[in-house]
Design a protein around this motif. Structure first.
Motif, PDB file in Angstrom:
ATOM      1  N   UNK A   2      43.152  34.096  46.408  1.00 24.50           N
ATOM      2  CA  UNK A   2      41.943  34.907  46.378  1.00 24.50           C
ATOM      3  C   UNK A   2      40.784  34.033  45.950  1.00 24.50           C
ATOM      4  N   UNK A   3      39.690  34.151  46.644  1.00 26.11           N
ATOM      5  CA  UNK A   3      38.470  33.462  46.246  1.00 26.11           C
ATOM      6  C   UNK A   3      37.446  34.481  45.785  1.00 26.11           C
ATOM      7  N   UNK A   4      36.778  34.165  44.697  1.00 24.24           N
ATOM      8  CA  UNK A   4      35.733  35.017  44.142  1.00 24.24           C
ATOM      9  C   UNK A   4      34.450  34.224  44.080  1.00 24.24           C
ATOM     10  N   UNK A   5      33.381  34.788  44.595  1.00 26.29           N
ATOM     11  CA  UNK A   5      32.096  34.105  44.608  1.00 26.29           C
ATOM     12  C   UNK A   5      31.040  35.011  43.987  1.00 26.29           C
ATOM     13  N   UNK A   6      30.462  34.542  42.897  1.00 17.23           N
ATOM     14  CA  UNK A   6      29.403  35.289  42.223  1.00 17.23           C
ATOM     15  C   UNK A   6      28.040  34.858  42.738  1.00 17.23           C
ATOM     16  N   UNK A  28      44.018  40.386  51.957  1.00 19.82           N
ATOM     17  CA  UNK A  28      43.754  41.807  51.724  1.00 19.82           C
ATOM     18  C   UNK A  28      43.706  42.025  50.219  1.00 19.82           C
ATOM     19  N   UNK A  29      42.614  42.504  49.784  1.00 20.21           N
ATOM     20  CA  UNK A  29      42.339  42.475  48.353  1.00 20.21           C
ATOM     21  C   UNK A  29      42.453  43.853  47.746  1.00 20.21           C
ATOM     22  N   UNK A  30      43.533  44.062  47.045  1.00 28.27           N
ATOM     23  CA  UNK A  30      43.701  45.327  46.317  1.00 28.27           C
ATOM     24  C   UNK A  30      44.284  45.040  44.939  1.00 28.27           C
ATOM     25  N   UNK A  31      43.594  44.206  44.192  1.00 30.20           N
ATOM     26  CA  UNK A  31      44.048  43.942  42.842  1.00 30.20           C
ATOM     27  C   UNK A  31      43.871  45.175  41.975  1.00 30.20           C
ATOM     28  N   UNK A  51      36.493  47.060  35.677  1.00 27.06           N
ATOM     29  CA  UNK A  51      36.656  48.282  36.443  1.00 27.06           C
ATOM     30  C   UNK A  51      37.972  48.215  37.201  1.00 27.06           C
ATOM     31  N   UNK A  52      38.708  49.322  37.204  1.00 27.27           N
ATOM     32  CA  UNK A  52      39.921  49.396  38.017  1.00 27.27           C
ATOM     33  C   UNK A  52      39.546  49.812  39.437  1.00 27.27           C
ATOM     34  N   UNK A  53      40.209  49.199  40.399  1.00 26.60           N
ATOM     35  CA  UNK A  53      39.846  49.456  41.792  1.00 26.60           C
ATOM     36  C   UNK A  53      40.129  50.891  42.202  1.00 26.60           C
ATOM     37  N   UNK A  54      41.313  51.379  41.916  1.00 29.80           N
ATOM     38  CA  UNK A  54      41.710  52.666  42.480  1.00 29.80           C
ATOM     39  C   UNK A  54      41.041  53.830  41.773  1.00 29.80           C
ATOM     40  N   UNK A 100      45.707  41.141  38.956  1.00 26.04           N
ATOM     41  CA  UNK A 100      46.594  41.746  39.945  1.00 26.04           C
ATOM     42  C   UNK A 100      47.451  42.869  39.374  1.00 26.04           C
ATOM     43  N   UNK A 101      47.999  42.664  38.213  1.00 25.13           N
ATOM     44  CA  UNK A 101      48.981  43.612  37.711  1.00 25.13           C
ATOM     45  C   UNK A 101      48.362  44.683  36.816  1.00 25.13           C
ATOM     46  N   UNK A 102      48.881  45.882  36.950  1.00 22.80           N
ATOM     47  CA  UNK A 102      48.487  46.979  36.070  1.00 22.80           C
ATOM     48  C   UNK A 102      49.331  46.906  34.804  1.00 22.80           C
ATOM     49  N   UNK A 103      48.763  46.312  33.775  1.00 25.81           N
ATOM     50  CA  UNK A 103      49.479  46.227  32.499  1.00 25.81           C
ATOM     51  C   UNK A 103      48.802  47.059  31.431  1.00 25.81           C
ATOM     52  N   UNK A 104      47.892  47.928  31.873  1.00 27.34           N
ATOM     53  CA  UNK A 104      47.208  48.783  30.918  1.00 27.34           C
ATOM     54  C   UNK A 104      45.792  48.336  30.658  1.00 27.34           C
ATOM     55  N   UNK A 105      44.969  49.286  30.318  1.00 29.53           N
ATOM     56  CA  UNK A 105      43.549  48.994  30.153  1.00 29.53           C
ATOM     57  C   UNK A 105      43.268  48.091  28.963  1.00 29.53           C
ATOM     58  N   UNK A 106      44.145  48.090  27.984  1.00 31.80           N
ATOM     59  CA  UNK A 106      43.932  47.260  26.784  1.00 31.80           C
ATOM     60  C   UNK A 106      43.736  45.801  27.165  1.00 31.80           C
ATOM     61  N   UNK A 107      44.495  45.335  28.139  1.00 28.55           N
ATOM     62  CA  UNK A 107      44.490  43.919  28.485  1.00 28.55           C
ATOM     63  C   UNK A 107      43.304  43.519  29.346  1.00 28.55           C
ATOM     64  N   UNK A 108      42.515  44.470  29.779  1.00 29.58           N
ATOM     65  CA  UNK A 108      41.355  44.142  30.608  1.00 29.58           C
ATOM     66  C   UNK A 108      40.300  43.365  29.840  1.00 29.58           C
ATOM     67  N   UNK A 109      40.331  43.416  28.534  1.00 29.83           N
ATOM     68  CA  UNK A 109      39.316  42.745  27.727  1.00 29.83           C
ATOM     69  C   UNK A 109      39.640  41.287  27.454  1.00 29.83           C
TER      70      UNK A 109
END
Length: 127
Positions: A2-6, A28-31, A51-54, A100-109
């Motif tokens: 995956x490439x990310x460009x800001x 196909x990007x659905x992280x 932000x979570x995608x879904x 990529x992985x849903x490990x819970x919102x706590x880890x998003x920080x």
């Protein structure tokens, strides 16, 4: 891969606004989630927003809550960071990241749990 460009960084006066964009490409990007982090000179990288995608759930650091807004455009696989009422202490290089992985919102920080990073865009706020 995956490439990310800001993009969207720049120089702005205190009280002004900027909108950062982060475009994802490469497959196909659905992280699970996208995050924004920043790093000022001589300081550690810090969490800004995610932000979570879904579900579209959003998270903010206390320092930007009420001033910054994260949003997404699923069709374009783009995430935005609208930054209003900017302060000199917001000056930093801003990075977007994908998790990529849903490990819970706590880890998003925590940046170490993200899988892909962009190259960063400089935001400078003058007083």
């Amino acid at each position: 891969q995956v490439q990310l460009v800001e993009s969207g960084g720049g120089l702005v006066q205190a009280g002004g606004s900027l909108r950062l964009s982060c475009v994802a490409s490469g497959r196909t990007f659905r992280s699970y989630a996208m995050g924004w982090f920043r790093q000022a000179p001589g300081k550690e990288r810090e969490f800004v927003s995610a932000m979570t995608w879904s579900a579209g759930s959003t998270y903010y650091s206390d320092s930007v809550k009420g001033r910054f807004t994260i949003s997404r455009d699923n069709a374009k696989t783009t995430v935005y960071l609208q930054m209003n009422s900017l302060k000199p202490e917001d000056t930093a290089v801003y990075y977007c990241a994908a998790k990529d992985q849903n490990s819970g919102s706590y880890f998003l920080r925590f940046g170490r749990y993200y899988d892909y990073w962009g190259q960063g865009t400089q935001v400078t706020v003058s007083s």
